[in-house]
Design an enzyme around this catalytic site. Structure first.
Site, short mmCIF file in Angstrom:
data_model
loop_
_atom_site.label_atom_id
_atom_site.label_comp_id
_atom_site.label_asym_id
_atom_site.label_seq_id
_atom_site.Cartn_x
_atom_site.Cartn_y
_atom_site.Cartn_z
N ALA A 120 32.99 91.85 -2.33
CA ALA A 120 31.97 91.13 -1.54
C ALA A 120 31.98 91.64 -0.11
O ALA A 120 32.96 92.26 0.34
CB ALA A 120 32.25 89.63 -1.55
N ARG A 121 30.89 91.39 0.57
CA ARG A 121 30.92 91.50 2.03
C ARG A 121 31.48 90.17 2.51
O ARG A 121 30.85 89.12 2.34
CB ARG A 121 29.54 91.74 2.62
CG ARG A 121 29.57 91.95 4.14
CD ARG A 121 28.20 92.32 4.70
NE ARG A 121 28.33 92.79 6.07
CZ ARG A 121 28.23 92.02 7.16
NH1 ARG A 121 27.97 90.73 7.02
NH2 ARG A 121 28.37 92.53 8.36
N TYR A 155 27.15 84.05 5.20
CA TYR A 155 28.05 84.36 4.08
C TYR A 155 27.92 83.29 2.99
O TYR A 155 27.75 83.60 1.81
CB TYR A 155 29.49 84.44 4.57
CG TYR A 155 30.52 84.57 3.47
CD1 TYR A 155 30.67 85.76 2.77
CD2 TYR A 155 31.36 83.50 3.15
CE1 TYR A 155 31.63 85.88 1.76
CE2 TYR A 155 32.32 83.62 2.15
CZ TYR A 155 32.44 84.81 1.46
OH TYR A 155 33.38 84.93 0.47
#
Length: 321
Positions: free
Chosen positions: A73-74, A143
């Site tokens: 993931a980022r 996020y």
């Protein structure tokens, strides 16, 4: 256990520990790595890709795979320098996730396990109130929004195709090798620096790395995990003050904690522009894992005390290297 597993994020904190457990469980593992990355774990097939986004081609990687564990993931960063952070998160966490999931469907993958985040639920709870998997999502940052959107897309894909999707939302993960704020906390305690956190009466759910990995492994084959969302923690919530005292004890150091009222800390943090940090230190965030326990018959195998000791031991060994 004998499964063919495709794992992303295998060089990360959670993915790396998951890889070791998969190998120990005699699973056949294919690990996806960014170009230039290497694995220390032996007997694992690797594939290298330029990126983890919506344009990545996975069709040559998923043959014979029955379970995908998507841990790449980022990740959330404190001071994001992206001009359009939500777009940057969406590119990896939404488009990249759904692209991999669609390739998985075409390859006949049976189950897709997505490592999401408690940030889908929100940033904090009133004292004594815990998040549940059924709560209406309330992400407060890009996020969290990206993880929520990925979850929504995966559920839609599962309904359309029949591929089983399992979503796991961890709280703050700690364990041997932990970085960021948790490691900074250990540094402060190890050096004996007085900290103004001796009178914080919040409640925070945490999850030891070994406990999270154990749940991931459980979800590979448990029939009741199909198309479910699970929250995960150690099952024993701690205040910031309690956590610091336990961590200091594990490090063999005195906890020099000054009893500064939390309202003073919050006010000072607001003046310094660090409100989000003070929320994590002074605010509560609790999760209810009763669904995880009852539906899967799962119990955290490691106590918070033992996990903190293992984390402290690794920290002290790393200082000698």
């Amino acid at each position: 256990m004998s499964h063919s597993v495709f794992l992303t994020g295998a060089t990360g904190f959670v993915g790396g520990a998951t890889l070791k457990r998969l190998v120990a469980e005699n699973c056949t593992v294919v690990a996806a790595l960014r170009n230039g990355s290497k694995l220390l774990e032996g007997n694992v097939k690797t594939v290298h890709v330029d990126s983890f986004d919506g344009a990545t081609s996975w069709k040559e990687c998923l043959g014979g795979v029955d379970v995908v564990i998507h841990a790449a993931a980022r990740v959330h960063v404190m001071n994001d320098t992206e001009a359009a952070p939500l777009a940057a998160f969406r590119k990896i966490n939404v488009e990249g996730t759904l692209n991999l999931a669609r390739h998985s469907v075409k390859a006949g993958v049976r189950r897709f396990i997505f490592i999401s985040s408690i940030k889908v639920n929100g940033e904090g709870t009133p004292a004594g109130v815990a998040y549940t998997p059924e709560d209406i999502p309330a992400p407060a940052d890009p996020y969290g929004v990206s993880k929520m959107e990925a979850e929504q897309g995966l559920r839609e894909l599962a309904a359309e195709t029949g591929m089983e999707v399992v979503i796991i939302r961890p709280v703050l993960v700690y364990g041997p090798g932990v970085k960021a704020n948790f490691r900074s906390m250990m540094n402060w305690l190890d050096k004996g620096i007085p900290l103004p956190f001796g009178a914080i009466h919040n409640n925070r759910s945490l999850v030891a790395l070994d406990n999270l990995v154990d749940l991931i492994i459980t979800c590979i084959s448990h029939p009741a995990a199909a198309n479910q969302t699970f929250l995960v923690s150690d099952g024993e919530d701690l205040s910031t003050t309690q956590l610091l005292r336990k961590m200091a004890s594990a490090l063999g150091r005195p906890a020099r904690l000054l009893p500064v009222p939390s309202w003073v800390l919050r006010g000072a943090a607001a003046l310094l522009g660090r409100k989000s940090l003070s929320n994590r230190l002074c605010g509560s965030l609790q999760v209810d894992i009763s669904k995880t326990r009852s539906l899967l018959g799962w119990l955290p195998p490691v106590s918070a005390e033992d996990a903190l000791k293992a984390t402290a031991q690794n920290f002290q060994e790393s200082k000698k290297q």
